[in-house]
Write a protein that holds these residues in place. Structure first.
Motif, mmCIF file in Angstrom:
data_model
loop_
_atom_site.group_PDB
_atom_site.id
_atom_site.type_symbol
_atom_site.label_atom_id
_atom_site.label_comp_id
_atom_site.label_asym_id
_atom_site.label_seq_id
_atom_site.Cartn_x
_atom_site.Cartn_y
_atom_site.Cartn_z
ATOM 1 N N LEU A 201 0.831 -1.204 0.000
ATOM 2 C CA LEU A 201 0.000 0.000 0.000
ATOM 3 C C LEU A 201 0.868 1.258 0.000
ATOM 4 C CD1 LEU A 201 -2.869 1.179 0.186
ATOM 5 C CD2 LEU A 201 -2.699 0.974 2.685
ATOM 6 N N ARG A 202 1.936 1.234 0.776
ATOM 7 C CA ARG A 202 2.826 2.399 0.832
ATOM 8 C C ARG A 202 3.472 2.704 -0.513
ATOM 9 N NH1 ARG A 202 5.651 0.783 6.574
ATOM 10 N NH2 ARG A 202 4.308 2.056 7.941
ATOM 11 N N THR A 203 3.803 1.671 -1.293
ATOM 12 C CA THR A 203 4.426 1.935 -2.596
ATOM 13 C C THR A 203 3.472 2.672 -3.520
ATOM 14 O OG1 THR A 203 3.738 -0.171 -3.610
ATOM 15 C CG2 THR A 203 5.837 -0.153 -2.402
ATOM 16 N N LYS A 204 2.180 2.639 -3.204
ATOM 17 C CA LYS A 204 1.187 3.282 -4.076
ATOM 18 C C LYS A 204 0.713 4.636 -3.549
ATOM 19 C CE LYS A 204 -0.362 -1.189 -5.834
ATOM 20 N NZ LYS A 204 -1.492 -2.116 -6.086
ATOM 21 N N VAL A 205 0.595 4.776 -2.230
ATOM 22 C CA VAL A 205 0.028 6.025 -1.701
ATOM 23 C C VAL A 205 1.093 7.007 -1.222
ATOM 24 C CG1 VAL A 205 -2.062 4.811 -0.988
ATOM 25 C CG2 VAL A 205 -0.267 5.221 0.697
ATOM 26 N N GLU A 206 2.304 6.534 -0.987
ATOM 27 C CA GLU A 206 3.352 7.405 -0.450
ATOM 28 C C GLU A 206 4.245 7.946 -1.567
ATOM 29 O OE1 GLU A 206 3.311 8.250 2.573
ATOM 30 O OE2 GLU A 206 2.386 6.628 3.735
ATOM 31 N N THR A 207 4.728 9.154 -1.386
ATOM 32 C CA THR A 207 5.728 9.711 -2.294
ATOM 33 C C THR A 207 7.057 9.004 -2.096
ATOM 34 O OG1 THR A 207 4.624 11.858 -2.258
ATOM 35 C CG2 THR A 207 6.920 11.822 -3.015
ATOM 36 N N ASP A 208 7.375 8.694 -0.826
ATOM 37 C CA ASP A 208 8.587 7.953 -0.477
ATOM 38 C C ASP A 208 8.183 6.834 0.477
ATOM 39 O OD1 ASP A 208 11.012 6.963 0.329
ATOM 40 O OD2 ASP A 208 11.780 8.847 1.169
ATOM 41 N N ALA A 209 8.074 5.621 -0.058
ATOM 42 C CA ALA A 209 7.580 4.504 0.747
ATOM 43 C C ALA A 209 8.489 4.195 1.938
ATOM 44 C CB ALA A 209 7.424 3.258 -0.123
ATOM 45 N N ALA A 210 9.775 4.529 1.819
ATOM 46 C CA ALA A 210 10.710 4.265 2.912
ATOM 47 C C ALA A 210 10.527 5.249 4.065
ATOM 48 C CB ALA A 210 12.145 4.329 2.401
ATOM 49 N N ASN A 211 9.921 6.380 3.775
ATOM 50 C CA ASN A 211 9.662 7.399 4.800
ATOM 51 C C ASN A 211 8.192 7.811 4.698
ATOM 52 O OD1 ASN A 211 12.496 8.033 5.906
ATOM 53 N ND2 ASN A 211 12.771 8.189 3.679
ATOM 54 N N PRO A 212 7.293 6.945 5.159
ATOM 55 C CA PRO A 212 5.858 7.170 4.930
ATOM 56 C C PRO A 212 5.317 8.396 5.650
ATOM 57 C CG PRO A 212 6.203 5.311 6.426
ATOM 58 C CD PRO A 212 7.542 5.684 5.882
ATOM 59 N N ARG A 213 4.453 9.095 4.941
ATOM 60 C CA ARG A 213 3.770 10.265 5.495
ATOM 61 C C ARG A 213 2.372 9.896 5.992
ATOM 62 N NH1 ARG A 213 0.086 12.846 6.812
ATOM 63 N NH2 ARG A 213 -0.700 14.864 6.127
ATOM 64 N N TYR A 214 1.741 8.938 5.307
ATOM 65 C CA TYR A 214 0.351 8.609 5.601
ATOM 66 C C TYR A 214 0.200 7.330 6.423
ATOM 67 C CZ TYR A 214 -0.726 12.218 2.169
ATOM 68 O OH TYR A 214 -0.806 13.408 1.496
ATOM 69 N N VAL A 215 0.633 6.189 5.866
ATOM 70 C CA VAL A 215 0.465 4.901 6.550
ATOM 71 C C VAL A 215 1.682 4.690 7.446
ATOM 72 C CG1 VAL A 215 0.052 2.433 6.286
ATOM 73 C CG2 VAL A 215 -0.849 4.038 4.585
ATOM 74 N N VAL A 216 1.479 4.986 8.733
ATOM 75 C CA VAL A 216 2.591 5.079 9.680
ATOM 76 C C VAL A 216 2.570 3.895 10.645
ATOM 77 C CG1 VAL A 216 3.605 6.515 11.503
ATOM 78 C CG2 VAL A 216 2.549 7.593 9.500
ATOM 79 N N THR A 217 3.768 3.407 10.985
ATOM 80 C CA THR A 217 3.909 2.328 11.962
ATOM 81 C C THR A 217 3.981 2.897 13.367
ATOM 82 O OG1 THR A 217 5.165 0.998 10.370
ATOM 83 C CG2 THR A 217 5.331 0.374 12.689
ATOM 84 N N SER A 218 3.190 2.351 14.266
ATOM 85 C CA SER A 218 3.337 2.633 15.694
ATOM 86 C C SER A 218 4.027 1.415 16.294
ATOM 87 C CB SER A 218 1.968 2.858 16.351
ATOM 88 O OG SER A 218 1.381 4.043 15.891
ATOM 89 N N ARG A 219 5.311 1.555 16.529
ATOM 90 C CA ARG A 219 6.133 0.407 16.875
ATOM 91 C C ARG A 219 5.552 -0.388 18.057
ATOM 92 N NH1 ARG A 219 10.710 -0.722 14.840
ATOM 93 N NH2 ARG A 219 10.970 1.385 13.997
ATOM 94 N N GLY A 220 5.404 -1.688 17.823
ATOM 95 C CA GLY A 220 4.892 -2.586 18.854
ATOM 96 C C GLY A 220 3.375 -2.571 18.985
ATOM 97 N N LEU A 221 2.710 -1.670 18.255
ATOM 98 C CA LEU A 221 1.259 -1.543 18.401
ATOM 99 C C LEU A 221 0.501 -1.872 17.118
ATOM 100 C CD1 LEU A 221 1.116 1.768 20.483
ATOM 101 C CD2 LEU A 221 0.881 -0.582 21.315
ATOM 102 N N GLY A 222 0.972 -1.337 15.995
ATOM 103 C CA GLY A 222 0.267 -1.583 14.738
ATOM 104 C C GLY A 222 0.463 -0.442 13.760
ATOM 105 N N TYR A 223 -0.601 -0.088 13.043
ATOM 106 C CA TYR A 223 -0.516 0.909 11.992
ATOM 107 C C TYR A 223 -1.658 1.923 12.119
ATOM 108 C CZ TYR A 223 2.534 -2.582 9.842
ATOM 109 O OH TYR A 223 3.546 -3.472 9.608
ATOM 110 N N LYS A 224 -1.395 3.127 11.592
ATOM 111 C CA LYS A 224 -2.450 4.149 11.578
ATOM 112 C C LYS A 224 -2.300 4.993 10.321
ATOM 113 C CE LYS A 224 0.268 7.564 14.217
ATOM 114 N NZ LYS A 224 0.306 8.423 15.425
#
Length: 227
Positions: A201-224
């Motif tokens: 999903l990040r490769t499609k919605v993010e400008t830079d998938a390695a440094n996501p602006r939208y689909v963000v990881t909350s370490r140990g918890l999940g994604y938002k």
């Protein structure tokens, strides 16, 4: 018209058993014994779900899945002879929505297919209004995602995942919750499905998938979805 399944399996005994099990569910089954035959048969109108064995003579299952993904977002289940992380992740990265490990019970296969078919119906997300986050615009009722006005081509599972995250921007969704809501309440999968689909999903919605602006990881918890 009934549900149509395309099965790609070179082992005749397994292919016949799968066909009988699926036909018992009332589904229409088209068979292919090689990757080449599958690609000759396939069109977006021939199948509602595609079941692909990874180990095929000639073109392997990964390449078959990639070729299908270039022309269709039809749900795909990859079948592997071993629960090997490399095979599972490679199949999901190739564009599969789910995977099964041989040997599998017919009831398990049917349950996975039903979950995929439920997921493919985006109408249940239609109660949500159009969602705008930054330069992303998500229209659940239309199955449409725009980035800076340009349509993004997501698979049905990627779209469902994005809609779930976008339903409550800023809220962290655990892998378990996403498995339940995106892959189905009775789904008995693992977190690799979520992680790989988030990467795709990040490769499609993010400008830079390695440094996501939208689909963000909350370490140990999940994604938002970051508002």
């Amino acid at each position: 018209m009934g549900t149509r399944i395309l099965t790609v399996e070179d082992d005749e005994r397994i292919r016949r058993a799968v066909k009988l099990a699926l036909e018992d569910e009332g589904w229409d089954v088209t068979e292919a014994d090689t990757g080449e035959a599958a690609l000759e048969l396939f069109s977006p109108d021939i199948a509602d779900v595609v079941l692909i064995d990874i180990m095929l003579p000639g073109i392997d299952g990964f390449d078959v899945c990639r070729a299908i993904r270039r022309v269709s977002d039809v749900p795909v289940i990859m079948v592997t002879a071993r629960d090997d992380t490399h095979d599972v992740v490679a199949g999901l990265e190739a564009g599969a929505d789910d995977y099964l490990t041989k040997p599998f019970a017919p009831k398990e296969l049917s349950a996975r297919i039903r979950a995929l078919l439920r997921r493919a119906r985006v109408s249940e997300a239609g109660a949500l209004d159009r969602i705008k986050v930054g330069d992303l615009e998500i229209s659940p009722d239309e199955g449409l995602v725009l980035k800076s006005g340009v349509e993004l081509h997501l698979t049905k599972t990627e779209f469902k995942l994005l809609v779930e995250l976008a339903s409550q921007p800023g809220k962290v969704f655990s892998r378990e919750v996403l498995l339940e809501r995106v892959w189905g309440y009775d789904y008995f999968g693992d977190g690799r499905l979520v992680d790989v689909h988030v990467r795709r999903l990040r490769t499609k919605v993010e400008t830079d998938a390695a440094n996501p602006r939208y689909v963000v990881t909350s370490r140990g918890l999940g994604y938002k979805l970051q508002p």
